[in-house]
Design a protein around this motif. Structure first.
Motif, PDB file in Angstrom:
ATOM      1  N   MET A   1       0.846  -1.206   0.000  1.00  0.00           N
ATOM      2  CA  MET A   1       0.000   0.000   0.000  1.00  0.00           C
ATOM      3  C   MET A   1       0.879   1.252   0.000  1.00  0.00           C
ATOM      4  O   MET A   1       1.760   1.382   0.829  1.00  0.00           O
ATOM      5  N   SER A   2       0.623   2.156  -0.925  1.00  0.00           N
ATOM      6  CA  SER A   2       1.406   3.395  -0.950  1.00  0.00           C
ATOM      7  C   SER A   2       0.941   4.305   0.174  1.00  0.00           C
ATOM      8  O   SER A   2      -0.246   4.362   0.481  1.00  0.00           O
ATOM      9  N   GLU A   3       1.897   5.020   0.742  1.00  0.00           N
ATOM     10  CA  GLU A   3       1.531   6.022   1.753  1.00  0.00           C
ATOM     11  C   GLU A   3       0.943   7.237   1.037  1.00  0.00           C
ATOM     12  O   GLU A   3       1.279   7.507  -0.115  1.00  0.00           O
ATOM     13  N   PRO A   4       0.047   7.953   1.701  1.00  0.00           N
ATOM     14  CA  PRO A   4      -0.452   9.195   1.094  1.00  0.00           C
ATOM     15  C   PRO A   4       0.730  10.098   0.713  1.00  0.00           C
ATOM     16  O   PRO A   4       1.709  10.178   1.445  1.00  0.00           O
ATOM     17  N   ARG A   5       0.610  10.728  -0.440  1.00  0.00           N
ATOM     18  CA  ARG A   5       1.732  11.502  -0.940  1.00  0.00           C
ATOM     19  C   ARG A   5       1.531  12.988  -0.717  1.00  0.00           C
ATOM     20  O   ARG A   5       0.416  13.449  -0.583  1.00  0.00           O
ATOM     21  N   SER A   6       2.627  13.703  -0.746  1.00  0.00           N
ATOM     22  CA  SER A   6       2.524  15.149  -0.672  1.00  0.00           C
ATOM     23  C   SER A   6       1.992  15.649  -2.009  1.00  0.00           C
ATOM     24  O   SER A   6       2.034  14.951  -3.015  1.00  0.00           O
ATOM     25  N   THR A   7       1.494  16.886  -2.008  1.00  0.00           N
ATOM     26  CA  THR A   7       0.953  17.452  -3.245  1.00  0.00           C
ATOM     27  C   THR A   7       2.013  17.441  -4.340  1.00  0.00           C
ATOM     28  O   THR A   7       1.722  17.187  -5.498  1.00  0.00           O
ATOM     29  N   GLU A   8       3.263  17.674  -3.969  1.00  0.00           N
ATOM     30  CA  GLU A   8       4.337  17.709  -4.954  1.00  0.00           C
ATOM     31  C   GLU A   8       4.473  16.370  -5.679  1.00  0.00           C
ATOM     32  O   GLU A   8       4.802  16.323  -6.865  1.00  0.00           O
ATOM     33  N   ALA A   9       4.203  15.290  -4.958  1.00  0.00           N
ATOM     34  CA  ALA A   9       4.335  13.969  -5.558  1.00  0.00           C
ATOM     35  C   ALA A   9       3.253  13.713  -6.613  1.00  0.00           C
ATOM     36  O   ALA A   9       3.288  12.706  -7.302  1.00  0.00           O
ATOM     37  N   HIS A  10       2.280  14.617  -6.729  1.00  0.00           N
ATOM     38  CA  HIS A  10       1.288  14.461  -7.787  1.00  0.00           C
ATOM     39  C   HIS A  10       1.781  15.011  -9.116  1.00  0.00           C
ATOM     40  O   HIS A  10       1.072  14.940 -10.106  1.00  0.00           O
ATOM     41  N   SER A  11       2.969  15.572  -9.121  1.00  0.00           N
ATOM     42  CA  SER A  11       3.475  16.133 -10.362  1.00  0.00           C
ATOM     43  C   SER A  11       3.539  15.051 -11.433  1.00  0.00           C
ATOM     44  O   SER A  11       4.106  13.974 -11.210  1.00  0.00           O
ATOM     45  N   ILE A  12       2.968  15.355 -12.612  1.00  0.00           N
ATOM     46  CA  ILE A  12       3.035  14.361 -13.692  1.00  0.00           C
ATOM     47  C   ILE A  12       4.436  14.322 -14.313  1.00  0.00           C
ATOM     48  O   ILE A  12       4.715  13.501 -15.161  1.00  0.00           O
ATOM     49  N   PHE A  13       5.314  15.220 -13.871  1.00  0.00           N
ATOM     50  CA  PHE A  13       6.706  15.164 -14.320  1.00  0.00           C
ATOM     51  C   PHE A  13       7.548  14.234 -13.451  1.00  0.00           C
ATOM     52  O   PHE A  13       8.701  13.958 -13.781  1.00  0.00           O
ATOM     53  N   GLN A  14       6.982  13.780 -12.333  1.00  0.00           N
ATOM     54  CA  GLN A  14       7.758  12.940 -11.412  1.00  0.00           C
ATOM     55  C   GLN A  14       8.356  11.734 -12.141  1.00  0.00           C
ATOM     56  O   GLN A  14       7.633  10.982 -12.813  1.00  0.00           O
ATOM     57  N   ASP A  15       9.663  11.547 -12.015  1.00  0.00           N
ATOM     58  CA  ASP A  15      10.389  10.421 -12.616  1.00  0.00           C
ATOM     59  C   ASP A  15      10.376  10.413 -14.146  1.00  0.00           C
ATOM     60  O   ASP A  15      10.702   9.404 -14.772  1.00  0.00           O
ATOM     61  N   THR A  16       9.973  11.533 -14.749  1.00  0.00           N
ATOM     62  CA  THR A  16       9.999  11.577 -16.225  1.00  0.00           C
ATOM     63  C   THR A  16      11.238  12.336 -16.699  1.00  0.00           C
ATOM     64  O   THR A  16      11.948  12.969 -15.908  1.00  0.00           O
ATOM     65  N   ILE A  17      11.428  12.342 -18.014  1.00  0.00           N
ATOM     66  CA  ILE A  17      12.595  13.036 -18.575  1.00  0.00           C
ATOM     67  C   ILE A  17      12.507  14.538 -18.346  1.00  0.00           C
ATOM     68  O   ILE A  17      13.513  15.231 -18.423  1.00  0.00           O
ATOM     69  N   ALA A  18      11.326  15.053 -18.028  1.00  0.00           N
ATOM     70  CA  ALA A  18      11.185  16.492 -17.763  1.00  0.00           C
ATOM     71  C   ALA A  18      12.007  16.911 -16.545  1.00  0.00           C
ATOM     72  O   ALA A  18      12.362  18.080 -16.415  1.00  0.00           O
ATOM     73  N   ASN A  19      12.293  15.978 -15.671  1.00  0.00           N
ATOM     74  CA  ASN A  19      13.088  16.295 -14.478  1.00  0.00           C
ATOM     75  C   ASN A  19      14.568  15.941 -14.650  1.00  0.00           C
ATOM     76  O   ASN A  19      15.328  16.002 -13.694  1.00  0.00           O
ATOM     77  N   MET A  20      14.948  15.543 -15.865  1.00  0.00           N
ATOM     78  CA  MET A  20      16.357  15.223 -16.134  1.00  0.00           C
ATOM     79  C   MET A  20      17.029  16.414 -16.824  1.00  0.00           C
ATOM     80  O   MET A  20      16.362  17.256 -17.415  1.00  0.00           O
ATOM     81  N   THR A  21      18.371  16.441 -16.767  1.00  0.00           N
ATOM     82  CA  THR A  21      19.114  17.442 -17.534  1.00  0.00           C
ATOM     83  C   THR A  21      19.393  16.877 -18.930  1.00  0.00           C
ATOM     84  O   THR A  21      19.299  15.667 -19.152  1.00  0.00           O
ATOM     85  N   PHE A  22      19.804  17.765 -19.842  1.00  0.00           N
ATOM     86  CA  PHE A  22      20.037  17.248 -21.201  1.00  0.00           C
ATOM     87  C   PHE A  22      21.230  16.286 -21.278  1.00  0.00           C
ATOM     88  O   PHE A  22      21.145  15.280 -21.994  1.00  0.00           O
TER      89      PHE A  22
END
Ligand code: ZN
Length: 279
Positions: A1-22
């Motif tokens: 069971m996942s723990e309730p997440r902070s609002t920030e963890a709702h970011s659809i960029f989470q773990d995507t290439i949008a959060n990586m550098t070039f």
């Protein structure tokens, strides 16, 4: 069971290439990482689920798929999710945005060409939304994007899903999964019902208005009701004035977690097998 997440963890960029550098992205491409992409919509999901449900779900699915792939030695990166998809069935509800298929296809083609430009070679797409026209549009975008860019692109899903939307699972652009998540319900439960609500509730509990769940009556739809609903527009408004089709009151976080975990294993298994077959 996942723990309730902070609002920030709702970011659809989470773990995507949008959060990586070039440079990090270039290294991933050089290391032959495959690309994972979820394609959903902003769409009404009853009085209890957020409009972004079909974007949140594939995002979480792919985060889990990526981890499983890594454990199998397959490197991957996640594209930010596509969220302006096609809403043919529930397009008339407030909060359901309607995009023409040709617009979605053109955008997909440009994004796939961009991946090729960045030296990625393989793309796996999953859908977050059940609408048949949305999914045929994904398929068309995958086919054209692959043809015009030379990138190897696949639409991943269960054989029964491709059959329903009229796409040949034997197409080279389709990657059918070997099994599928079992969903047993007496009546159809296809939109914001028991299954979808359970999954959202498991992963994003603070985005679900669970206090409403006991008040939402099961729609108890058989095949004729479902066929009428799938005609979309006014038909869907009339058949499901509350927006959902299924039994949200039967939802449980345990079921949602189980289905999400199983789905991630099934998708990762298909992708890992495909990657192994190509190398
Ligand atoms: Zn949905």
């Amino acid at each position: 069971m996942s723990e309730p997440r902070s609002t920030e963890a709702h970011s659809i960029f989470q773990d995507t290439i949008a959060n990586m550098t070039f440079p990090d992205l270039a290294k991933a491409a050089a290391d032959r990482a495959v690309v994972l992409w979820g394609l959903g919509v902003i769409e009404q999901h009853g009085p209890h689920l957020p409009l972004g449900t079909d974007v949140y779900m594939p995002s979480e699915l792919l985060r889990r798929v990526r981890k499983i792939l890594a454990s199998k030695g397959v490197a991957s990166v996640i594209m930010p999710p596509f969220y302006w998809g096609v809403n043919q069935v529930s397009g008339l509800f407030p909060g359901s945005f309607m995009v023409r298929p040709e617009v979605m296809i053109e955008l997909m083609v440009d994004l796939i060409k961009s991946l090729k430009k960045d030296s990625f070679s393989t793309l796996f797409c999953v859908s977050g939304h059940g609408d048949a026209l949305h999914n045929r549009t994904i398929f068309d975008g995958v086919c054209r994007g692959a043809d015009e860019s030379g990138l190897s692109a696949h639409f991943v899903g269960a054989p029964s899903f491709f059959k329903r939307i009229g796409i040949d699972p034997a197409s080279p652009r389709v990657l059918p999964t070997m099994t599928e998540v079992e969903r047993n319900s007496k009546y159809f439960d296809v939109h914001a019902g028991e299954f979808e609500t359970s999954s959202m509730w498991a992963v994003y509990p603070d985005l679900v208005k669970d206090e409403l769940l006991p008040t939402l009556k099961s729609t108890d739809f058989g095949i004729e009701d479902l066929t009428e609903w799938r005609k979309g527009g006014e038909h869907a408004l009339r058949k499901t004035p509350q927006g959902y089709l299924g039994d949200p009151a039967a939802s449980s976080r345990e079921l949602g977690e189980r289905m999400m975990a199983e789905h991630a294993e099934i998708v990762a298994e298909a992708i890992a097998a495909k990657v192994a077959a190509v190398v």
